[in-house]
Design a protein around this motif. Structure first.
Motif, mmCIF file in Angstrom:
data_model
loop_
_atom_site.group_PDB
_atom_site.id
_atom_site.type_symbol
_atom_site.label_atom_id
_atom_site.label_comp_id
_atom_site.label_asym_id
_atom_site.label_seq_id
_atom_site.Cartn_x
_atom_site.Cartn_y
_atom_site.Cartn_z
ATOM 1 N N HIS A 161 3.308 5.977 -6.690
ATOM 2 C CA HIS A 161 2.214 6.566 -7.784
ATOM 3 C C HIS A 161 2.255 5.288 -8.590
ATOM 4 O O HIS A 161 1.838 5.514 -9.756
ATOM 5 C CB HIS A 161 2.243 7.720 -8.467
ATOM 6 C CG HIS A 161 1.215 8.344 -8.763
ATOM 7 N ND1 HIS A 161 0.287 9.126 -7.851
ATOM 8 C CD2 HIS A 161 0.675 8.436 -9.949
ATOM 9 C CE1 HIS A 161 -0.819 9.467 -8.727
ATOM 10 N NE2 HIS A 161 -0.515 9.134 -9.738
ATOM 11 N N LEU A 162 2.224 3.952 -8.207
ATOM 12 C CA LEU A 162 2.223 2.992 -9.188
ATOM 13 C C LEU A 162 0.786 2.281 -8.936
ATOM 14 O O LEU A 162 0.147 2.375 -7.981
ATOM 15 C CB LEU A 162 3.283 1.955 -8.695
ATOM 16 C CG LEU A 162 4.649 2.323 -8.956
ATOM 17 C CD1 LEU A 162 5.719 1.114 -8.431
ATOM 18 C CD2 LEU A 162 5.045 2.812 -10.315
ATOM 19 N N ARG A 163 0.429 1.461 -10.031
ATOM 20 C CA ARG A 163 -0.744 0.559 -9.878
ATOM 21 C C ARG A 163 -0.630 -0.827 -9.855
ATOM 22 O O ARG A 163 -1.360 -1.762 -9.641
ATOM 23 C CB ARG A 163 -1.505 0.930 -11.033
ATOM 24 C CG ARG A 163 -3.190 0.962 -10.675
ATOM 25 C CD ARG A 163 -3.785 1.369 -11.867
ATOM 26 N NE ARG A 163 -4.154 2.796 -12.011
ATOM 27 C CZ ARG A 163 -4.032 3.419 -13.347
ATOM 28 N NH1 ARG A 163 -4.089 2.711 -14.509
ATOM 29 N NH2 ARG A 163 -4.476 4.612 -13.410
ATOM 30 N N ARG B 80 0.804 -1.183 -0.072
ATOM 31 C CA ARG B 80 -0.007 0.071 -0.034
ATOM 32 C C ARG B 80 0.895 1.217 -0.015
ATOM 33 O O ARG B 80 0.470 2.270 -0.671
ATOM 34 C CB ARG B 80 -0.874 0.050 1.318
ATOM 35 C CG ARG B 80 -2.011 0.612 1.490
ATOM 36 C CD ARG B 80 -3.130 -0.080 2.304
ATOM 37 N NE ARG B 80 -2.571 0.103 3.714
ATOM 38 C CZ ARG B 80 -3.395 -0.496 4.746
ATOM 39 N NH1 ARG B 80 -4.208 -1.385 4.538
ATOM 40 N NH2 ARG B 80 -3.000 -0.213 5.859
ATOM 41 N N LEU C 76 -3.242 -2.729 -7.111
ATOM 42 C CA LEU C 76 -3.760 -1.742 -6.118
ATOM 43 C C LEU C 76 -5.024 -2.443 -5.811
ATOM 44 O O LEU C 76 -5.587 -2.471 -4.577
ATOM 45 C CB LEU C 76 -4.028 -0.448 -6.787
ATOM 46 C CG LEU C 76 -3.777 0.768 -5.908
ATOM 47 C CD1 LEU C 76 -3.495 1.867 -6.812
ATOM 48 C CD2 LEU C 76 -5.328 1.272 -5.862
ATOM 49 N N ARG C 77 -5.649 -2.876 -6.925
ATOM 50 C CA ARG C 77 -7.283 -3.543 -6.839
ATOM 51 C C ARG C 77 -7.010 -4.759 -5.922
ATOM 52 O O ARG C 77 -7.777 -5.050 -5.109
ATOM 53 C CB ARG C 77 -7.484 -3.874 -8.097
ATOM 54 C CG ARG C 77 -8.988 -4.515 -8.095
ATOM 55 C CD ARG C 77 -9.557 -4.692 -9.366
ATOM 56 N NE ARG C 77 -9.758 -3.469 -10.146
ATOM 57 C CZ ARG C 77 -10.910 -2.596 -10.078
ATOM 58 N NH1 ARG C 77 -11.678 -2.625 -9.101
ATOM 59 N NH2 ARG C 77 -10.824 -1.626 -10.776
ATOM 60 N N VAL D 145 -4.861 -5.358 -3.400
ATOM 61 C CA VAL D 145 -4.537 -5.004 -2.009
ATOM 62 C C VAL D 145 -5.981 -4.560 -1.358
ATOM 63 O O VAL D 145 -6.514 -5.009 -0.187
ATOM 64 C CB VAL D 145 -3.738 -3.648 -2.032
ATOM 65 C CG1 VAL D 145 -3.635 -3.095 -0.632
ATOM 66 C CG2 VAL D 145 -2.218 -4.231 -2.321
ATOM 67 N N LEU D 146 -6.827 -3.870 -2.085
ATOM 68 C CA LEU D 146 -8.022 -3.405 -1.837
ATOM 69 C C LEU D 146 -9.093 -4.448 -1.497
ATOM 70 O O LEU D 146 -9.658 -4.734 -0.519
ATOM 71 C CB LEU D 146 -8.712 -2.407 -2.672
ATOM 72 C CG LEU D 146 -9.717 -1.147 -2.051
ATOM 73 C CD1 LEU D 146 -8.380 -0.398 -1.506
ATOM 74 C CD2 LEU D 146 -10.218 -0.248 -3.143
ATOM 75 N N ALA D 147 -8.989 -5.657 -2.445
ATOM 76 C CA ALA D 147 -9.670 -6.492 -2.247
ATOM 77 C C ALA D 147 -9.630 -7.633 -1.061
ATOM 78 O O ALA D 147 -10.393 -7.936 -0.335
ATOM 79 C CB ALA D 147 -9.688 -7.569 -3.474
ATOM 80 N N PHE E 27 2.564 1.668 -3.541
ATOM 81 C CA PHE E 27 1.744 2.103 -4.665
ATOM 82 C C PHE E 27 1.443 3.497 -4.263
ATOM 83 O O PHE E 27 1.244 4.250 -5.393
ATOM 84 C CB PHE E 27 0.317 1.469 -4.300
ATOM 85 C CG PHE E 27 0.517 -0.034 -4.916
ATOM 86 C CD1 PHE E 27 0.939 -0.275 -6.160
ATOM 87 C CD2 PHE E 27 -0.213 -1.086 -4.042
ATOM 88 C CE1 PHE E 27 0.796 -1.740 -6.681
ATOM 89 C CE2 PHE E 27 -0.331 -2.353 -4.676
ATOM 90 C CZ PHE E 27 0.245 -2.666 -5.834
ATOM 91 N N THR E 28 1.001 4.226 -3.276
ATOM 92 C CA THR E 28 0.794 5.561 -2.952
ATOM 93 C C THR E 28 2.221 6.283 -3.142
ATOM 94 O O THR E 28 2.061 7.357 -3.775
ATOM 95 C CB THR E 28 0.355 5.718 -1.320
ATOM 96 O OG1 THR E 28 -0.709 4.690 -1.153
ATOM 97 C CG2 THR E 28 0.128 7.159 -1.110
#
Lengths: 136, 136
Positions: free
Chosen positions: B100-102, B93, B118-119, B121-123, B96-97
């Motif tokens: 500024h990567l995805r 996290r 990034l998605r 990690v959110l999941a 990514f922040t």
């Protein structure tokens, strides 16, 4: 827990807006300059749709269309999925995951107030982690 | 806290790979079919670079280049930012922040084992929220 309003307050009104008649190429220049992955299409002060990097891939580049000859109205995703100012980070996270989205419009009483992205939610969590570590 | 290994185990090896000589248009078709935002460029069994929707926007569409006439080697981002299997969700996290990567490549002893986004990690976080609610 942080809300959509908190996120908008901290990141500022960095929404990129275009008309339905803007060409795809013009829109990509705007997105590139602002370093964002989406532009909101407004008409008569209402959000009509959103155009994202994913739409560029699927609806323009893969079918081999010319970005200078397509208007956003033809390739935007409409309507825009939206949340209200009071929604919290957990709700946004669920919507992003369940609906496989990367951007949400923030709308109150029909007015478009901003956009939040998957990345914004992650940034809030990083800030919360840091706060937790400081508080120890 | 969940690790990169946990994420890879749960999502499976859904990595999309191409050669440096693959054209941008061919790559976008692969990305579209797999519904992902990035392709890894491999050469001699090593990850040489990554090509993402953002690269498509910045390095192909904005400069008005023809996706059928550009090879990935010309427009990929290289080297690929990577993490190890043992990295946890919080570290990812932050990367990514901050950067500024995805997408991040998962590499152990030089071998490319997968990609996390990034998605993803959110999941994981959504799944953890649900578990917390069930445990109450």
């Amino acid at each position: 827990m942080a809300t959509v309003e908190d996120i908008l307050m901290s990141k500022g009104p960095d929404i990129i807006v275009a008309d339905p008649s803007t060409t795809v190429h013009e829109a990509t220049v705007l997105m590139c300059e602002a370093n964002v992955g989406a532009v909101v299409i407004k008409e008569q002060n209402e959000a009509r749709g959103i155009f994202t990097e994913r739409d560029l891939l699927r609806r323009v580049v893969v079918p081999g269309r010319n970005p200078d000859q397509i208007e956003l109205r033809e390739v935007m995703t409409s309507p825009v999925r939206s949340v209200s100012l009071g929604a919290d980070v957990r709700e946004c996270r669920e919507i992003f995951t369940r609906e496989h989205l990367r951007h949400l419009a923030v709308v109150e009483e029909g007015a478009l107030l901003g956009m939040i992205s998957l990345r914004d939610v992650l940034a809030v969590e990083v800030a919360e982690d840091e706060q937790l570590l400081q508080d120890r």
